[in-house]
Design a protein around this motif. Structure first.
Motif, PDB file in Angstrom:
ATOM      1  N   ARG A  32       0.854  -1.190   0.000  1.00 35.12           N
ATOM      2  CA  ARG A  32       0.000   0.000   0.000  1.00 35.12           C
ATOM      3  C   ARG A  32       0.891   1.242   0.000  1.00 35.12           C
ATOM      4  O   ARG A  32       2.085   1.166   0.330  1.00 35.12           O
TER       5      ARG A  32
ATOM      6  N   LYS B 254      -4.003  -9.960   8.647  1.00 38.73           N
ATOM      7  CA  LYS B 254      -4.924 -10.466   7.613  1.00 38.73           C
ATOM      8  C   LYS B 254      -5.297 -11.921   7.915  1.00 38.73           C
ATOM      9  O   LYS B 254      -6.456 -12.314   7.750  1.00 38.73           O
TER      10      LYS B 254
ATOM     11  N   SER C  12     -10.840  -3.901  11.212  1.00 44.20           N
ATOM     12  CA  SER C  12     -11.633  -4.742  10.304  1.00 44.20           C
ATOM     13  C   SER C  12     -13.108  -4.390  10.419  1.00 44.20           C
ATOM     14  O   SER C  12     -13.916  -4.845   9.619  1.00 44.20           O
TER      15      SER C  12
ATOM     16  N   HIS D 228      -2.760  -0.490  -5.307  1.00 43.69           N
ATOM     17  CA  HIS D 228      -1.759  -1.526  -5.043  1.00 43.69           C
ATOM     18  C   HIS D 228      -0.413  -0.920  -5.462  1.00 43.69           C
ATOM     19  O   HIS D 228      -0.312  -0.374  -6.563  1.00 43.69           O
TER      20      HIS D 228
ATOM     21  N   TYR E  61      -8.724  -7.190  -5.798  1.00 41.85           N
ATOM     22  CA  TYR E  61      -7.945  -8.224  -6.485  1.00 41.85           C
ATOM     23  C   TYR E  61      -6.838  -8.807  -5.614  1.00 41.85           C
ATOM     24  O   TYR E  61      -6.204  -8.102  -4.828  1.00 41.85           O
TER      25      TYR E  61
ATOM     26  N   ARG F 276      -4.666  -8.584  -1.692  1.00 38.04           N
ATOM     27  CA  ARG F 276      -5.194  -7.438  -0.953  1.00 38.04           C
ATOM     28  C   ARG F 276      -6.698  -7.330  -1.124  1.00 38.04           C
ATOM     29  O   ARG F 276      -7.299  -6.314  -0.767  1.00 38.04           O
TER      30      ARG F 276
ATOM     31  N   CYS G 158     -10.787  -7.893  -0.688  1.00 37.75           N
ATOM     32  CA  CYS G 158     -11.616  -7.651   0.499  1.00 37.75           C
ATOM     33  C   CYS G 158     -11.962  -8.955   1.225  1.00 37.75           C
ATOM     34  O   CYS G 158     -12.519  -9.870   0.622  1.00 37.75           O
TER      35      CYS G 158
HETATM   36  C1  HEM Z   1     -20.043  -3.745  -0.645  1.00 38.36           C
HETATM   37  C2  HEM Z   1     -19.179  -3.930   0.329  1.00 38.36           C
HETATM   38  C3  HEM Z   1     -17.696  -3.851   0.173  1.00 38.36           C
HETATM   39  C4  HEM Z   1     -16.937  -3.482  -0.902  1.00 38.36           C
HETATM   40  C5  HEM Z   1     -17.419  -3.034  -2.282  1.00 38.36           C
HETATM   41  C6  HEM Z   1     -15.550  -3.584  -0.503  1.00 38.36           C
HETATM   42  C7  HEM Z   1     -14.487  -3.289  -1.327  1.00 38.36           C
HETATM   43  C8  HEM Z   1     -13.173  -3.408  -0.970  1.00 38.36           C
HETATM   44  C9  HEM Z   1     -12.055  -3.125  -1.841  1.00 38.36           C
HETATM   45  C10 HEM Z   1     -12.164  -2.635  -3.284  1.00 38.36           C
HETATM   46  C11 HEM Z   1     -10.925  -3.355  -1.133  1.00 38.36           C
HETATM   47  C12 HEM Z   1      -9.489  -3.192  -1.650  1.00 38.36           C
HETATM   48  C13 HEM Z   1      -9.133  -4.412  -2.441  1.00 38.36           C
HETATM   49  C14 HEM Z   1      -7.840  -4.307  -3.179  1.00 38.36           C
HETATM   50  O1  HEM Z   1      -6.907  -3.653  -2.695  1.00 38.36           O
HETATM   51  O2  HEM Z   1      -7.738  -4.872  -4.281  1.00 38.36           O
HETATM   52  C15 HEM Z   1     -11.311  -3.794   0.188  1.00 38.36           C
HETATM   53  C16 HEM Z   1     -10.426  -4.139   1.186  1.00 38.36           C
HETATM   54  C17 HEM Z   1     -10.802  -4.467   2.451  1.00 38.36           C
HETATM   55  N1  HEM Z   1     -12.088  -4.638   2.917  1.00 38.36           N
HETATM   56 FE1  HEM Z   1     -13.787  -4.426   1.856  1.00 38.36          FE
HETATM   57  N2  HEM Z   1     -15.484  -3.998   0.800  1.00 38.36           N
HETATM   58  C18 HEM Z   1     -16.760  -4.178   1.255  1.00 38.36           C
HETATM   59  C19 HEM Z   1     -17.137  -4.608   2.509  1.00 38.36           C
HETATM   60  C20 HEM Z   1     -16.278  -4.906   3.533  1.00 38.36           C
HETATM   61  C21 HEM Z   1     -16.666  -5.367   4.838  1.00 38.36           C
HETATM   62  C22 HEM Z   1     -18.099  -5.614   5.287  1.00 38.36           C
HETATM   63  C23 HEM Z   1     -15.520  -5.540   5.563  1.00 38.36           C
HETATM   64  C24 HEM Z   1     -15.298  -5.990   6.970  1.00 38.36           C
HETATM   65  C25 HEM Z   1     -15.961  -6.682   7.700  1.00 38.36           C
HETATM   66  C26 HEM Z   1     -14.405  -5.196   4.704  1.00 38.36           C
HETATM   67  C27 HEM Z   1     -13.076  -5.254   5.083  1.00 38.36           C
HETATM   68  C28 HEM Z   1     -12.021  -4.985   4.246  1.00 38.36           C
HETATM   69  C29 HEM Z   1     -10.623  -5.038   4.663  1.00 38.36           C
HETATM   70  C30 HEM Z   1     -10.119  -5.400   6.044  1.00 38.36           C
HETATM   71  C31 HEM Z   1      -9.860  -4.731   3.527  1.00 38.36           C
HETATM   72  C32 HEM Z   1      -8.349  -4.631   3.425  1.00 38.36           C
HETATM   73  C33 HEM Z   1      -7.731  -5.868   2.821  1.00 38.36           C
HETATM   74  C34 HEM Z   1      -6.244  -5.709   2.581  1.00 38.36           C
HETATM   75  O3  HEM Z   1      -5.730  -4.595   2.529  1.00 38.36           O
HETATM   76  O4  HEM Z   1      -5.569  -6.737   2.421  1.00 38.36           O
HETATM   77  N3  HEM Z   1     -14.913  -4.809   3.483  1.00 38.36           N
HETATM   78  N4  HEM Z   1     -12.687  -3.830   0.269  1.00 38.36           N
END
Ligand code: HEM
Length: 595
Positions: A139, A168, A326, A399, A469, A472, A474
C-alpha cells in the motif's frame, strides 16, 4: 467521440460547486498577494521545479527494449503534471476514464514524484494484481495519515510485511469462524430494529441505515451494538484523512516535510490516532470484563479472549486494532450500497414489484433469511446489480509495485501506485452492456454475458471485482452478502419505496449519480416516499421487531459521553460530519459519452 458536460451517468453541477482543485488548474489571478493559498502553492511548485532541475530528479531510466507507459506528454521534472488533478470522488473515475480514451487501457501520470498507473480493464487488473500479486501487494504512504502504512493500526492501509500478514490471517480466521454461524445472528437481529425505526421515522431512512451498519458490525466485533457509536465517531476523520479530497497535504505531498510544531496536519493526525486507538481498545477492554464475568455473547473479540487456535499470536493492542480496523470499514462500504438500493428502487419501480413478488411467494409472512437465498435469485440479482451500478469504492484501493516490472513491454517502476478503476471495470461494454443502467436481469437472463447457472447459486458475490484483487482483496465478502441480502430482502418485504411526488419531487429532485467525495462513497441522501406495504405487516413489525431507540441525538445538551453521536444544529438529517455530503465537482469539465 462526442463530448458533453453531463452525460447519461453524470449530473449537472451548478457554478456554486466549483471544486477546491480549481486552484491547481487555474492561472494565477491578478491582484494576488504572497499570502493567498494559490500563490503560496504556486511559489512552492516553482521552488520544487528549480530544485528538481538542479538535482536532476525525476529522470526515469528504461531497460533496453522497454517502453515508458503512455502518459500526458511534457511534464515537469519530479513534479510531473499536477495540473488538471481531477475533482474528488466519482468525478475522478470519469476523469481518468476520459484519459483512457486518449491514452489506452493503461497509462501513467506522474504527480509530485509519484508515478500513478491507471488501469481501465478487468484483464489488466487481474494480470497484475492476481497473476503477479506478490509484486503488487503493497500500500502507499498517505501524507495526511502519518505512519499508517508502517503502523499496526489500520489493516486495509498497512504496507505489505509480517505485521500485515498476521492481521490479515487473523481477519480471515475470525471471518471463517463467524460466517457459518451467520455472524452469530447479529445482522438478523439488527435488521428487525432497523425496520422498526424506518416504520416510525421513514424520512430519516439514511440516518437509520448508517446507524444500522454501525450497530451490526459492533455487535459482531464486540458483542455490543452500542460500540457502533465509537466507529461512527472516528470514521469521518479517518476517511477524509485518507482521501485525495481530504487535507491539502494529500495533494501537495512535500508539505509532509514540515515539522509537527508548524504542521496543522501532523497536529490533527496525533489527535486522530489517539481517538481511533481509544475507539478500538475500550470495546475490547469492556468485552474482556464481560467475558471474565461469563456474560459476553458470541463475537470476534470472544474468539481472541478465549484464545481460539490461531488468534493467540496477537497481543492486546494488536487484537484491538485488528478487530477495530476490520470493523470500521464495514460501515460505509455496506451503507453505500444500501443507499444505492433506495435510489434504485425509486428509479426502477417495476423491478421493485418483481423482486417483491418473489419474496412474497417464497417467504410469505416472515422476513427473508439466509436459508431462503437459494430460492431468491431475483433478490440476489438485485443486490449484486446495486453493488455494480453504484460502486462503494469507484477507484478501489491502490496496489503499490514492490519491484520494477515489465507489462506488455512497458515499465511499471518500483513504487508506482497502481489504480484499478472499478467504476470503468464494472461498465466494460463486452461484459456489462448498458452498463449505466440498473439492470438486474443481466444476472438472470441467459442472453447476457454475465448470466451463470444454476440460479439457486448464482448470482453471488464470489469473485466479484467490486471487492478488489489478489492478496489485498476484500475479506468482507461473506459479511457483505449476509448483511445486504437479508436487510434489502427485509426492506422489500416490509415497505414500498417510491420517488416523492408533487411539491416534494419539485423541491428535492431525485439524484442520479451524486456521491460523496471520499474513497468510500455513497449516494447523496434524498427524499423517498417509504410506506409499509400492508396493515398486517405494520402489526408484525410493531409486535416482532424490538424498539431499540435512536442512536443519533438531537442536540449537544443530550450528550453524556465523548462517543455520543449528535446531529449538528439545524441538521434534520444526520450528515455524519460531512461524509454524506455531495462531492463538489468542477462545472467546467466535460466527459465523453459512455464513460
Ligand atoms: C459492498 C461492500 C464492500 C466493498 C465493495 C468492498 C471493497 C473493498 C475493496 C475494493 C478493497 C481493496 C481491495 C484491493 O486492494 O484490491 C477492500 C479491502 C478491504 N475490505 Fe472491503 N469492501 C466491502 C465490505 C467490507 C466489509 C463488510 C468488511 C469488513 C468486515 C471489509 C473489510 C475490508 C478489509 C479489512 C480490507 C483490506 C484488505 C487488505 O488490505 O488486504 N470490506 N474492500
Amino acid at each position: 467521440m462526442a463530448s458533453i458536460s453531463a452525460s447519461s451517468e453524470q449530473m449537472h453541477f451548478g457554478a456554486a460547486n466549483v471544486t477546491a482543485d480549481a486552484s491547481l488548474m487555474s492561472p494565477v489571478p491578478s491582484g494576488f498577494t504572497l499570502f493567498q493559498p494559490s500563490v503560496a502553492i504556486g511559489f512552492s511548485l516553482l521552488i520544487l521545479l528549480v530544485l528538481a532541475r538542479v538535482f536532476g530528479a525525476g529522470k526515469q531510466r528504461l531497460p533496453a527494449g522497454v517502453k515508458r507507459l503512455p502518459h500526458l506528454g511534457p511534464q515537469l521534472p519530479y513534479i510531473g503534471a499536477p495540473w488538471g488533478v481531477p475533482g474528488p470522488g466519482i468525478e475522478a473515475a470519469w476523469f481518468f476514464g476520459n484519459m483512457h480514451k486518449k491514452l489506452g487501457p493503461i497509462y501513467e501520470w506522474k504527480v509530485m514524484g509519484t508515478i500513478h498507473i491507471w488501469i481501465e480493464t478487468d484483464k489488466i487488473s487481474r494480470d497484475l494484481f492476481v497473476s503477479r500479486q506478490r509484486n503488487y501487494c503493497d500500500r502507499n504512504e498517505l501524507p495526511a495519515a502519518i505512519g499508517v502504512r508502517e503502523g499496526s493500526e489500520v489493516l486495509p492501509l498497512m504496507g505489505f510485511g509480517e505485521q500485515f500478514r498476521r492481521y490479515k490471517n487473523f481477519m480471515h480466521l475470525i471471518m471463517r469462524h463467524a460466517h457459518p454461524r451467520m455472524f452469530y445472528g447479529w445482522p438478523m437481529a439488527e435488521n428487525k430494529k432497523t425496520l422498526r425505526r424506518i416504520l416510525e421515522q421513514p424520512d430519516r431512512w439514511s440516518e437509520h441505515i448508517i446507524v444500522h451498519c454501525g450497530r451490526t458490525i459492533a455487535s459482531i466485533a464486540w458483542g455490543d451494538a452500542d460500540h457502533g457509536k465509537k466507529l461512527l465517531t472516528i470514521i469521518p476523520t479517518i476517511l477524509k484523512t485518507v482521501s485525495p479530497a481530504g487535507p491539502l497535504i494529500n495533494k501537495l505531498t512535500f508539505l509532509s516535510n514540515l515539522p509537527e510544531s508548524v504542521s496543522p496536519w501532523k497536529q490533527q493526525e496525533a489527535i486522530r490516532k489517539k481517538e481511533m486507538s481509544d475507539a478500538f481498545m475500550e470495546p475490547l477492554q469492556e468485552a474482556k470484563a464481560r467475558n471474565d464475568a461469563g456474560i459476553l455473547e458470541d463475537c470476534w473479540s470472544k474468539l481472541w479472549l478465549e484464545k481460539e487456535k490461531g488468534t493467540e499470536h496477537l497481543d492486546f493492542y494488536e487484537a484491538a486494532h485488528a478487530i477495530g480496523s476490520s470493523s470500521f470499514v464495514a460501515i460505509a462500504t455496506v451503507g453505500g450500497p444500501l443507499h444505492a438500493f433506495f435510489l434504485a428502487m425509486c428509479h426502477y419501480p417495476a423491478w421493485q414489484r418483481k423482486v417483491q413478488e418473489e419474496i412474497d411467494r417464497v417467504c410469505g409472512d416472515r422476513l427473508p433469511s439466509m436459508d431462503d437465498m437459494p430460492k431468491l435469485p431475483v433478490l440476489r440479482a438485485t443486490v449484486k446489480e446495486i453493488v455494480r451500478w453504484r460502486q462503494a469504492t469507484p477507484l478501489g484501493v491502490p496496489h503499490v509495485a514492490m519491484e520494477d516490472d515489465v507489462y506488455e513491454g512497458y515499465l511499471i517502476p518500483k513504487g508506482a501506485f497502481c489504480h484499478a478503476n472499478h467504476y470503468l471495470i464494472s461498465r466494460e461494454e463486452s461484459m456489462y452492456p448498458r452498463g449505466e443502467e440498473f439492470l438486474p436481469d443481466r444476472w438472470l437472463d441467459p442472453s447476457y454475458p454475465t448470466y451463470k447457472e444454476p440460479l439457486s447459486e448464482f448470482p453471488n458475490f464470489s469473485g466479484d471485482r467490486a471487492f478488489g484483487y489478489g492478496n489485498r482483496s476484500c475479506p468482507g465478502i461473506d459479511l457483505t452478502t449476509c448483511e445486504l441480502y437479508t436487510l434489502i430482502g427485509s426492506l422489500l418485504w416490509a415497505f414500498e419505496i417510491k420517488r416523492p411526488e408533487g411539491r416534494d419531487a419539485h423541491d428535492s429532485p431525485l439524484p442520479w449519480y451524486e456521491t460523496a467525495p471520499w474513497v468510500i462513497t455513497m449516494p447523496k441522501p434524498f427524499k423517498a416516499d417509504i410506506r409499509v406495504r400492508s396493515e398486517e405487516k405494520r402489526r408484525q413489525i410493531l409486535n416482532d421487531c424490538p424498539d431499540a431507540g435512536y442512536t443519533i441525538m438531537d442536540n449537544e445538551s443530550e450528550r453524556k459521553t465523548r462517543w455520543d453521536v449528535v446531529r449538528q444544529p439545524g441538521e434534520h438529517l444526520y450528515r455524519w460530519d460531512g461524509l454524506t455530503e455531495q462531492a463538489v465537482l468542477d462545472p467546467s469539465r466535460s466527459y465523453a459519452v459512455g464513460i
